[in-house]
Design an enzyme around this catalytic site. Structure first.
Site, PDB file in Angstrom:
ATOM      1  N   ARG A 122       0.976  -1.117   0.156  1.00  0.00           N
ATOM      2  CA  ARG A 122      -0.016   0.050  -0.225  1.00  0.00           C
ATOM      3  C   ARG A 122       1.081   1.342   0.062  1.00  0.00           C
ATOM      4  NH1 ARG A 122      -5.250  -1.821   1.681  1.00  0.00           N
ATOM      5  NH2 ARG A 122      -6.182  -1.851  -0.319  1.00  0.00           N
ATOM      6  N   GLN A 127       0.160   2.311  -5.784  1.00  0.00           N
ATOM      7  CA  GLN A 127      -1.212   2.785  -5.946  1.00  0.00           C
ATOM      8  C   GLN A 127      -1.770   1.996  -7.258  1.00  0.00           C
ATOM      9  OE1 GLN A 127      -1.647   6.537  -4.491  1.00  0.00           O
ATOM     10  NE2 GLN A 127      -3.155   5.919  -3.101  1.00  0.00           N
ATOM     11  N   ASP A 130      -2.641  -1.421  -7.509  1.00  0.00           N
ATOM     12  CA  ASP A 130      -3.316  -2.101  -6.420  1.00  0.00           C
ATOM     13  C   ASP A 130      -4.831  -2.387  -6.752  1.00  0.00           C
ATOM     14  OD1 ASP A 130      -4.569  -2.445  -3.970  1.00  0.00           O
ATOM     15  OD2 ASP A 130      -3.998  -0.829  -2.901  1.00  0.00           O
ATOM     16  N   SER A 133      -7.504  -2.631  -4.142  1.00  0.00           N
ATOM     17  CA  SER A 133      -8.308  -1.153  -4.108  1.00  0.00           C
ATOM     18  C   SER A 133      -9.008  -1.131  -5.242  1.00  0.00           C
ATOM     19  CB  SER A 133      -7.289  -0.163  -4.078  1.00  0.00           C
ATOM     20  OG  SER A 133      -6.690  -0.287  -2.750  1.00  0.00           O
ATOM     21  N   TYR A 228      -3.886  -1.350   7.262  1.00  0.00           N
ATOM     22  CA  TYR A 228      -4.938  -2.315   7.624  1.00  0.00           C
ATOM     23  C   TYR A 228      -5.343  -2.248   9.229  1.00  0.00           C
ATOM     24  CZ  TYR A 228      -4.156  -4.420   2.991  1.00  0.00           C
ATOM     25  OH  TYR A 228      -3.965  -4.652   1.682  1.00  0.00           O
TER      26      TYR A 228
HETATM   27  P1  NAD Z   1      -9.799  -3.872   4.361  1.00  0.00           P
HETATM   28  O1  NAD Z   1     -10.484  -4.438   3.158  1.00  0.00           O
HETATM   29  O2  NAD Z   1      -8.667  -4.505   5.018  1.00  0.00           O
HETATM   30  O3  NAD Z   1     -10.553  -3.388   5.725  1.00  0.00           O
HETATM   31  C1  NAD Z   1     -11.979  -2.918   5.168  1.00  0.00           C
HETATM   32  C2  NAD Z   1     -12.093  -1.654   6.636  1.00  0.00           C
HETATM   33  O4  NAD Z   1     -12.515  -2.502   7.697  1.00  0.00           O
HETATM   34  C3  NAD Z   1     -10.961  -0.923   7.021  1.00  0.00           C
HETATM   35  O5  NAD Z   1     -10.947   0.220   7.049  1.00  0.00           O
HETATM   36  C4  NAD Z   1     -10.627  -1.546   8.462  1.00  0.00           C
HETATM   37  O6  NAD Z   1     -10.122  -0.793   9.271  1.00  0.00           O
HETATM   38  C5  NAD Z   1     -12.098  -2.007   8.981  1.00  0.00           C
HETATM   39  N1  NAD Z   1     -12.500  -2.878   9.893  1.00  0.00           N
HETATM   40  C6  NAD Z   1     -11.583  -3.988  10.338  1.00  0.00           C
HETATM   41  N2  NAD Z   1     -12.134  -4.541  11.643  1.00  0.00           N
HETATM   42  C7  NAD Z   1     -13.353  -3.790  11.776  1.00  0.00           C
HETATM   43  C8  NAD Z   1     -14.419  -3.791  12.579  1.00  0.00           C
HETATM   44  N3  NAD Z   1     -14.080  -4.666  13.734  1.00  0.00           N
HETATM   45  N4  NAD Z   1     -15.132  -2.773  13.026  1.00  0.00           N
HETATM   46  C9  NAD Z   1     -15.591  -1.861  11.774  1.00  0.00           C
HETATM   47  N5  NAD Z   1     -14.459  -1.830  10.840  1.00  0.00           N
HETATM   48  C10 NAD Z   1     -13.480  -2.767  10.723  1.00  0.00           C
HETATM   49  O7  NAD Z   1      -9.182  -2.361   4.421  1.00  0.00           O
HETATM   50  P2  NAD Z   1      -8.736  -1.612   2.727  1.00  0.00           P
HETATM   51  O8  NAD Z   1     -10.139  -1.215   2.316  1.00  0.00           O
HETATM   52  O9  NAD Z   1      -7.975  -2.587   2.082  1.00  0.00           O
HETATM   53  O10 NAD Z   1      -7.989  -0.284   3.299  1.00  0.00           O
HETATM   54  C11 NAD Z   1      -7.205  -0.175   4.606  1.00  0.00           C
HETATM   55  C12 NAD Z   1      -6.586   1.006   4.617  1.00  0.00           C
HETATM   56  O11 NAD Z   1      -5.710   1.248   3.743  1.00  0.00           O
HETATM   57  C13 NAD Z   1      -7.432   2.180   4.472  1.00  0.00           C
HETATM   58  O12 NAD Z   1      -7.257   3.324   5.185  1.00  0.00           O
HETATM   59  C14 NAD Z   1      -7.132   2.669   3.068  1.00  0.00           C
HETATM   60  O13 NAD Z   1      -7.546   4.020   2.645  1.00  0.00           O
HETATM   61  C15 NAD Z   1      -5.734   2.568   2.905  1.00  0.00           C
HETATM   62  N6  NAD Z   1      -5.128   2.561   1.496  1.00  0.00           N
HETATM   63  C16 NAD Z   1      -3.982   2.956   1.217  1.00  0.00           C
HETATM   64  C17 NAD Z   1      -3.426   2.805  -0.031  1.00  0.00           C
HETATM   65  C18 NAD Z   1      -2.136   3.492  -0.456  1.00  0.00           C
HETATM   66  O14 NAD Z   1      -1.636   4.244   0.421  1.00  0.00           O
HETATM   67  N7  NAD Z   1      -1.618   3.269  -1.737  1.00  0.00           N
HETATM   68  C19 NAD Z   1      -4.079   1.924  -0.905  1.00  0.00           C
HETATM   69  C20 NAD Z   1      -5.441   1.281  -0.540  1.00  0.00           C
HETATM   70  C21 NAD Z   1      -5.783   1.462   0.647  1.00  0.00           C
END
Ligand code: NAD
Length: 371
Positions: A122, A127, A130, A133, A228
């Site tokens: 990430r 990006q 990814d 995403s 994560y």
């Molecule tokens: P994910 O699919 O692993 O999880 C989805 C969401 O569920 C996450 O926000 C997580 O915090 C939440 N979650 C976990 N347990 C929970 C609970 N018990 N109750 C409520 N929510 C809960 O996550 P994702 O969509 O892959 O993204 C994770 C983070 O990474 C995000 O903040 C996203 O913006 C960031 N991200 C960054 C980049 C980058 O910088 N290149 C790329 C993609 C995502």
């Protein structure tokens, strides 16, 4: 280098691994591209569209897989398909590496250099590659559209001569990539949106989309260096469920997206909580493929619990297959282009590079990373 692209074989999978526009770009890099006939059928792209883009088309699936230096796919391969690969070939796809240890062993034993799209880091540079995403974002969109279509209420506020209709209430649980897109989509449709995540850092993002961040004090939660969520303790989860029960009860739509990378999704919405919702309400469990957030949700099904419709449908990005294909294809192209040696016209497995270090899971006969 010969790039082979077999078509997806999973029932109901409409997405195409690569779209013609990216064939053009791969050929421009100096690659030779062969696709299996029918690759784009699910999104109405014909063999001749791929030919015009510069690919050759083959009906011999075994040859497409077996002759190529690089094989591009969307879903993990069967062990039979792995056995067809040329020793030393590069295979790029989702692999479900946390749950598919035997497949990884098989890829390693076969001498395949396998890249797992789940393990693209990430980072800012990664990006554009990814695919978790890109697909999650579309899943978030598709979940709201499904809910809007299946509820017997309207989402926006309407002021009419026959009276005023209040906006529907949508509750999004888990505000990662899918959750953010779900919030944005529900807001565009005029719903009143609340959202919760265990990572307090997302509160600002929720507010900036015009939704309310639902606060529950769970104590220390935190996130990993990749952004994560960390897994909650059972006590924290219990506290979360208690905190959320009332919000679920007043919501017309609940969409859950909560995942913990590499682990089973946490059960957040219990059967009691579903039963506490108004009949006719909609629940969409977007985490169903990793175990599900909603008790009673069933993989691939719509079930009714006390009049509440609970959707545990698979492959939500596949419901918008044209754009899901376009985005996945671009992710693959960007990965290949990033590691393309322009002089020698080949894809370089640069083991010094942090992206490659993370996503190259099997190489030279070994599984490279403990997951
Ligand atoms: P994910 O699919 O692993 O999880 C989805 C969401 O569920 C996450 O926000 C997580 O915090 C939440 N979650 C976990 N347990 C929970 C609970 N018990 N109750 C409520 N929510 C809960 O996550 P994702 O969509 O892959 O993204 C994770 C983070 O990474 C995000 O903040 C996203 O913006 C960031 N991200 C960054 C980049 C980058 O910088 N290149 C790329 C993609 C995502």
């Amino acid at each position: 280098m010969l790039i082979g692209i077999p078509k997806e074989t999973a029932p109901g999978e409409l997405r195409a691994v690569v779209v013609p526009n990216d064939v053009v770009r791969l050929v421009k890099l100096g690659a030779t591209v062969t696709i299996e006939s029918g690759l784009g059928a699910g999104i109405r792209v014909t063999d001749s569209d791929y030919e015009k883009a510069g690919a050759s088309v083959s009906t011999d699936r075994k040859a497409v897989i077996g002759n190529s230096d690089i094989v591009l796919r969307l879903r993990k391969p069967s062990t039979d398909d792995v056995s067809l690969l040329k020793p030393g070939a590069i295979h790029i796809s989702f692999l479900d590496p946390f749950n598919e240890k035997p497949l990884l062993q098989h890829l390693a034993a076969h001498g395949t250099s396998a890249i797992s799209m789940e393990l693209i880091p990430r980072s800012t540079r990664a990006q554009k590659m990814d695919a978790l995403s890109s697909q999650a974002s579309l899943a978030g969109y598709a979940a709201v559209i499904l809910a809007a279509e299946r509820t017997d209420r309207v989402l926006p506020m309407m002021t009419t001569p026959a009276g005023t209709i209040n906006p529907a209430r949508v509750f999004i649980v888990g505000v990662g990539v899918a959750g953010l897109q779900a919030i944005a989509t529900a807001k565009r449709l005029g719903a009143r949106v609340d959202a919760f995540d265990t990572r307090p850092t997302v509160a600002e993002q929720v507010k900036s989309l015009g939704a309310r961040f639902f606060e529950i004090d769970l104590g220390e939660t935190g996130q990993t260096k990749d952004g994560y969520a960390k897994a909650l303790t059972e006590e924290q989860l219990q506290k979360q469920r208690e905190g959320m029960a009332k919000q679920c009860a007043i919501s017309d739509v609940v969409i859950t997206t909560a995942q913990v990378f590499g682990r089973k999704a946490p059960t957040i919405i219990t059967r009691d909580m579903v039963q506490g919702m108004r009949p006719g309400s909609i629940v969409v469990d977007l985490a169903i493929e990793t175990g599900g957030n909603v008790e009673g949700a069933e993989l691939g099904k719509e079930v009714e619990i006390n009049g509440v419709r609970v959707f545990g449908l698979e492959n939500m990005p596949g419901r918008v297959a044209v754009h899901a294909s376009q985005m996945y294809s671009a992710n693959l192209y960007n990965l290949i282009e990033e590691f393309w040696d322009k002089e020698n016209k080949l894809f370089k497995l640069d083991l010094e590079d942090d992206i490659m270090q993370s996503c190259l899971i099997t190489h030279q006969g070994a599984v490279r990373r403990e997951l």
